[in-house]
Design a protein around this motif. Structure first.
Motif, PDB file in Angstrom:
ATOM      1  N   ALA A  27       0.928  -1.199  -0.396  1.00 56.06           N
ATOM      2  CA  ALA A  27       0.019   0.149   0.045  1.00 56.06           C
ATOM      3  C   ALA A  27       0.867   0.964  -0.136  1.00 56.06           C
ATOM      4  CB  ALA A  27      -0.931  -0.207   0.903  1.00 56.06           C
ATOM      5  N   ALA A  28       1.971   1.136   0.661  1.00 56.58           N
ATOM      6  CA  ALA A  28       2.837   2.512   0.923  1.00 56.58           C
ATOM      7  C   ALA A  28       3.339   2.501  -0.697  1.00 56.58           C
ATOM      8  CB  ALA A  28       3.922   2.527   2.282  1.00 56.58           C
ATOM      9  N   THR A  29       3.728   2.163  -1.384  1.00 56.73           N
ATOM     10  CA  THR A  29       4.585   1.365  -2.389  1.00 56.73           C
ATOM     11  C   THR A  29       3.690   2.309  -3.172  1.00 56.73           C
ATOM     12  OG1 THR A  29       6.395   0.031  -2.005  1.00 56.73           O
ATOM     13  CG2 THR A  29       6.328   0.900  -3.932  1.00 56.73           C
ATOM     14  N   ALA A  30       2.429   1.517  -3.500  1.00 60.65           N
ATOM     15  CA  ALA A  30       1.341   1.984  -4.425  1.00 60.65           C
ATOM     16  C   ALA A  30       1.040   3.755  -4.288  1.00 60.65           C
ATOM     17  CB  ALA A  30       0.030   1.287  -4.229  1.00 60.65           C
ATOM     18  N   LEU A  31       1.404   3.919  -2.993  1.00 61.47           N
ATOM     19  CA  LEU A  31       1.296   6.031  -2.653  1.00 61.47           C
ATOM     20  C   LEU A  31       2.567   6.246  -3.901  1.00 61.47           C
ATOM     21  CD1 LEU A  31      -0.495   5.714   0.822  1.00 61.47           C
ATOM     22  CD2 LEU A  31      -1.691   5.879  -0.930  1.00 61.47           C
ATOM     23  N   VAL A  32       3.309   5.547  -3.450  1.00 57.55           N
ATOM     24  CA  VAL A  32       4.188   6.231  -3.996  1.00 57.55           C
ATOM     25  C   VAL A  32       4.004   6.476  -5.515  1.00 57.55           C
ATOM     26  CG1 VAL A  32       6.941   6.418  -4.452  1.00 57.55           C
ATOM     27  CG2 VAL A  32       5.691   5.504  -2.311  1.00 57.55           C
ATOM     28  N   LEU A  33       4.247   5.349  -5.888  1.00 54.79           N
ATOM     29  CA  LEU A  33       3.461   5.847  -7.440  1.00 54.79           C
ATOM     30  C   LEU A  33       1.866   6.974  -7.979  1.00 54.79           C
ATOM     31  CD1 LEU A  33       3.709   4.354 -10.319  1.00 54.79           C
ATOM     32  CD2 LEU A  33       2.236   2.869 -10.609  1.00 54.79           C
ATOM     33  N   LEU A  34       1.034   6.247  -7.034  1.00 50.68           N
ATOM     34  CA  LEU A  34      -0.100   7.191  -7.097  1.00 50.68           C
ATOM     35  C   LEU A  34       0.086   9.103  -6.758  1.00 50.68           C
ATOM     36  CD1 LEU A  34      -3.218   6.808  -6.906  1.00 50.68           C
ATOM     37  CD2 LEU A  34      -3.380   7.578  -5.311  1.00 50.68           C
ATOM     38  N   ASP A  35       1.177   9.551  -6.216  1.00 51.10           N
ATOM     39  CA  ASP A  35       1.656  10.404  -5.793  1.00 51.10           C
ATOM     40  C   ASP A  35       2.814  10.881  -7.494  1.00 51.10           C
ATOM     41  OD1 ASP A  35       0.558  10.610  -3.286  1.00 51.10           O
ATOM     42  OD2 ASP A  35       2.573  10.580  -2.590  1.00 51.10           O
ATOM     43  N   MET A  36       3.691   9.921  -7.695  1.00 52.81           N
ATOM     44  CA  MET A  36       4.642  10.246  -9.067  1.00 52.81           C
ATOM     45  C   MET A  36       3.714  10.627 -10.386  1.00 52.81           C
ATOM     46  SD  MET A  36       6.913   7.134 -10.298  1.00 52.81           S
ATOM     47  CE  MET A  36       7.782   7.986  -9.654  1.00 52.81           C
ATOM     48  N   ASP A  37       2.455  10.257 -10.609  1.00 50.83           N
ATOM     49  CA  ASP A  37       1.722   9.623 -11.056  1.00 50.83           C
ATOM     50  C   ASP A  37       0.410  11.471 -11.134  1.00 50.83           C
ATOM     51  OD1 ASP A  37       2.949   8.102 -12.922  1.00 50.83           O
ATOM     52  OD2 ASP A  37       0.863   6.398 -12.314  1.00 50.83           O
ATOM     53  N   GLN A  38       0.249  11.609 -10.269  1.00 50.17           N
ATOM     54  CA  GLN A  38      -0.274  13.134  -9.325  1.00 50.17           C
ATOM     55  C   GLN A  38      -2.098  12.222  -9.907  1.00 50.17           C
ATOM     56  OE1 GLN A  38       0.813  16.416 -11.933  1.00 50.17           O
ATOM     57  NE2 GLN A  38       2.873  16.150 -10.402  1.00 50.17           N
ATOM     58  N   ALA A  39      -2.147  11.055  -9.188  1.00 50.09           N
ATOM     59  CA  ALA A  39      -3.191  10.733  -9.333  1.00 50.09           C
ATOM     60  C   ALA A  39      -4.334  11.670  -8.317  1.00 50.09           C
ATOM     61  CB  ALA A  39      -3.453   9.412  -9.555  1.00 50.09           C
ATOM     62  N   PRO A  40      -5.645  12.061  -8.579  1.00 53.79           N
ATOM     63  CA  PRO A  40      -5.982  11.598  -7.192  1.00 53.79           C
ATOM     64  C   PRO A  40      -6.001  10.916  -6.476  1.00 53.79           C
ATOM     65  CG  PRO A  40      -7.464  11.542  -9.026  1.00 53.79           C
ATOM     66  CD  PRO A  40      -6.324  11.081  -9.584  1.00 53.79           C
ATOM     67  N   ARG A  41      -5.986  11.271  -4.811  1.00 46.82           N
ATOM     68  CA  ARG A  41      -4.921  10.774  -3.590  1.00 46.82           C
ATOM     69  C   ARG A  41      -6.251   9.414  -3.318  1.00 46.82           C
ATOM     70  NH1 ARG A  41      -1.865   9.673   0.454  1.00 46.82           N
ATOM     71  NH2 ARG A  41       0.347  10.424  -0.670  1.00 46.82           N
ATOM     72  N   GLY A  42      -8.129   9.772  -3.822  1.00 46.39           N
ATOM     73  CA  GLY A  42      -8.999   9.587  -3.456  1.00 46.39           C
ATOM     74  C   GLY A  42      -9.212   7.912  -3.994  1.00 46.39           C
ATOM     75  N   TYR A  43      -8.128   7.091  -5.211  1.00 45.06           N
ATOM     76  CA  TYR A  43      -8.223   6.463  -5.795  1.00 45.06           C
ATOM     77  C   TYR A  43      -7.470   4.962  -4.869  1.00 45.06           C
ATOM     78  CZ  TYR A  43      -8.226   8.397 -10.607  1.00 45.06           C
ATOM     79  OH  TYR A  43      -8.680   8.832 -11.336  1.00 45.06           O
TER      80      TYR A  43
END
Length: 156
Positions: free
Chosen positions: A114-130
């Motif tokens: 989950a923590a590593t997935a959040l890094v990718l989410l942030d890197m892609d500037q995807a919504p944190r609601g995903y």
């Protein structure tokens, strides 16, 4: 305290990659309507996403041992030059490990995934609601589909 809905306010938008901020004068009423519309759009964006299942996302993935060796050797060879593909493959690897080892009772592997997935989410500037791990699966499936047949030879 009251405010005048017709009072003019300045709205300034600045995004990474823009050469200069975008600035516009609007009324407070228009600003309120714009913010409500953006909220509605954000809710709709996260609700309408169809995430692939883990089985769908990782159907053509190489063996976990192969991906683990690849991510470790790549990180050791050039840690300052890790690109999005490395972060995506690393997040997918940790997701697969968590799914294999802790399908019903989340533990350390699930937390790391989950923590590593959040890094990718942030890197892609995807919504944190995903759902961050679902996002990794979606992006991994898209990445795999974009690979040519020579690259996919490591899956056999």
């Amino acid at each position: 305290m009251s405010f005048n809905p017709n009072e003019i306010v300045t709205v300034e938008l600045d995004c990474p990659g823009w050469t200069a901020p975008y600035s516009r004068d609007i009324t407070r009423r228009q600003l309120g309507e714009l913010l409500l519309e953006l909220d509605d759009m954000a809710e709709g964006a996260t609700a309408e996403v169809e995430w692939p299942t883990a089985e769908q996302a990782y159907a053509d993935a190489p063996a976990i041992a192969y991906e683990q060796a690849w991510t470790e050797s790549t990180a050791n060879a050039s840690p300052d030059e890790l690109d999005r593909d490395w972060y995506l493959r690393h997040a997918a690897l940790l997701d697969r490990i968590a799914l294999r080892g802790e399908p019903n009772q989340p533990g350390l592997a699930t937390e790391e995934a989950a923590a590593t997935a959040l890094v990718l989410l942030d890197m892609d500037q995807a919504p944190r609601g995903y759902d961050a791990r679902a996002y990794v699966r979606q992006q991994y499936a898209l990445w795999m589909a974009s690979q040519d047949t020579d690259t996919k030879s490591f899956h056999a």
